[in-house]
Scaffold this motif. Structure first.
Motif, mmCIF file in Angstrom:
data_model
loop_
_atom_site.group_PDB
_atom_site.id
_atom_site.type_symbol
_atom_site.label_atom_id
_atom_site.label_comp_id
_atom_site.label_asym_id
_atom_site.label_seq_id
_atom_site.Cartn_x
_atom_site.Cartn_y
_atom_site.Cartn_z
ATOM 1 N N THR A 12 -5.497 7.736 9.066
ATOM 2 C CA THR A 12 -6.398 7.260 8.014
ATOM 3 C C THR A 12 -5.595 6.515 6.957
ATOM 4 O O THR A 12 -4.377 6.658 6.864
ATOM 5 C CB THR A 12 -7.125 8.447 7.347
ATOM 6 N N LYS A 13 -6.287 5.741 6.168
ATOM 7 C CA LYS A 13 -5.657 5.036 5.042
ATOM 8 C C LYS A 13 -5.544 6.001 3.867
ATOM 9 O O LYS A 13 -6.413 6.843 3.665
ATOM 10 C CB LYS A 13 -6.485 3.816 4.623
ATOM 11 N N ALA A 14 -4.503 5.844 3.075
ATOM 12 C CA ALA A 14 -4.332 6.678 1.882
ATOM 13 C C ALA A 14 -5.235 6.159 0.774
ATOM 14 O O ALA A 14 -5.312 4.947 0.537
ATOM 15 C CB ALA A 14 -2.884 6.658 1.418
ATOM 16 N N ASP A 20 0.035 9.443 0.569
ATOM 17 C CA ASP A 20 0.540 8.973 1.853
ATOM 18 C C ASP A 20 0.937 10.110 2.793
ATOM 19 O O ASP A 20 0.650 10.057 3.983
ATOM 20 C CB ASP A 20 1.725 8.024 1.653
ATOM 21 N N ARG A 23 -2.057 11.759 4.864
ATOM 22 C CA ARG A 23 -2.881 11.017 5.816
ATOM 23 C C ARG A 23 -2.905 11.763 7.151
ATOM 24 O O ARG A 23 -1.899 12.277 7.605
ATOM 25 C CB ARG A 23 -2.325 9.611 6.004
ATOM 26 N N THR A 26 -6.615 9.723 13.042
ATOM 27 C CA THR A 26 -8.012 9.391 13.311
ATOM 28 C C THR A 26 -8.358 9.914 14.709
ATOM 29 O O THR A 26 -7.458 10.274 15.485
ATOM 30 C CB THR A 26 -8.224 7.865 13.294
ATOM 31 N N ARG A 58 0.499 13.388 9.395
ATOM 32 C CA ARG A 58 0.216 12.650 10.631
ATOM 33 C C ARG A 58 1.324 12.801 11.676
ATOM 34 O O ARG A 58 1.058 12.824 12.872
ATOM 35 C CB ARG A 58 -0.062 11.184 10.328
ATOM 36 N N HIS A 115 8.139 7.211 11.453
ATOM 37 C CA HIS A 115 7.338 6.145 10.846
ATOM 38 C C HIS A 115 8.005 4.779 10.980
ATOM 39 O O HIS A 115 9.197 4.685 11.188
ATOM 40 C CB HIS A 115 7.178 6.408 9.337
ATOM 41 N N GLN A 135 1.464 2.237 17.012
ATOM 42 C CA GLN A 135 1.141 3.654 16.863
ATOM 43 C C GLN A 135 1.105 4.341 18.220
ATOM 44 O O GLN A 135 0.648 3.751 19.204
ATOM 45 C CB GLN A 135 -0.217 3.848 16.171
#
Length: 162
Positions: A12-14, A20, A23, A26, A58, A115, A135
């Motif tokens: 998801t977006k922060a 951050d 997050r 999804t 995440r 990341h 991703q």
């Protein structure tokens, strides 16, 4: 040692920059990581494995899906845990961690879930390879302190052998 550099799944977006690290994956991110993890777990078979991740939610969720897939194949959850160094650009602490694991002789393969842009930077520095990590993708490295070779770059569509 085989080293697997894995980017976390789609998250998801922060709402704010301060959020951050909170997050989460999804549904699509969860699906892609689950498929990648299952394919990797079949490939690992019963090889001793450790899975590490940055403190971000995440990456922990991604690592948990990998660990669950391995448990389904091996019957046990692999070693591992959170490493703050996976949320920083400096490779030196991670290299030291790999040296310690190799010296202990308890794992054959290691997964680092992290990341962008760190993954691309580490891959460029270690194996002299430039690529864009998508991703849920994984760079498979033949890792030795004096030589690192990219063996494969796997995306979620991959289901075969390396």
């Amino acid at each position: 040692m085989r080293l697997y550099l894995m980017r976390h799944g789609l998250a998801t977006k922060a709402a704010r920059p301060a959020d951050d690290f909170q997050r989460y994956l999804t549904p699509r991110g969860t699906e892609e990581v689950t498929a990648m993890a299952a394919a990797l777990a079949r490939r690992w078979g019963d090889r001793p494995l450790a899975v590490y991740y940055s403190p971000a939610l995440r990456t922990r969720q991604t690592a948990d899906l990998v660990r669950e897939a391995v448990r389904n194949v091996q019957g046990q959850v692999p070693a591992g845990g959170a490493l703050y160094a996976l949320s920083r650009p400096d490779w030196a602490p991670l290299a030291e961690h790999l040296r310690e694991l190799a010296a202990a002789g308890k794992v054959a393969d290691v997964v680092f879930v992290s990341h962008q842009p760190f993954l691309e930077r580490w891959l460029a520095d270690l194996a002299k390879v430039q690529l864009t990590f998508r991703q849920s993708a994984v760079a498979v490295l033949d890792y030795h302190e004096d030589a690192v070779r990219l063996a494969a770059y796997l995306t979620p569509a991959w289901q075969g052998d390396v």
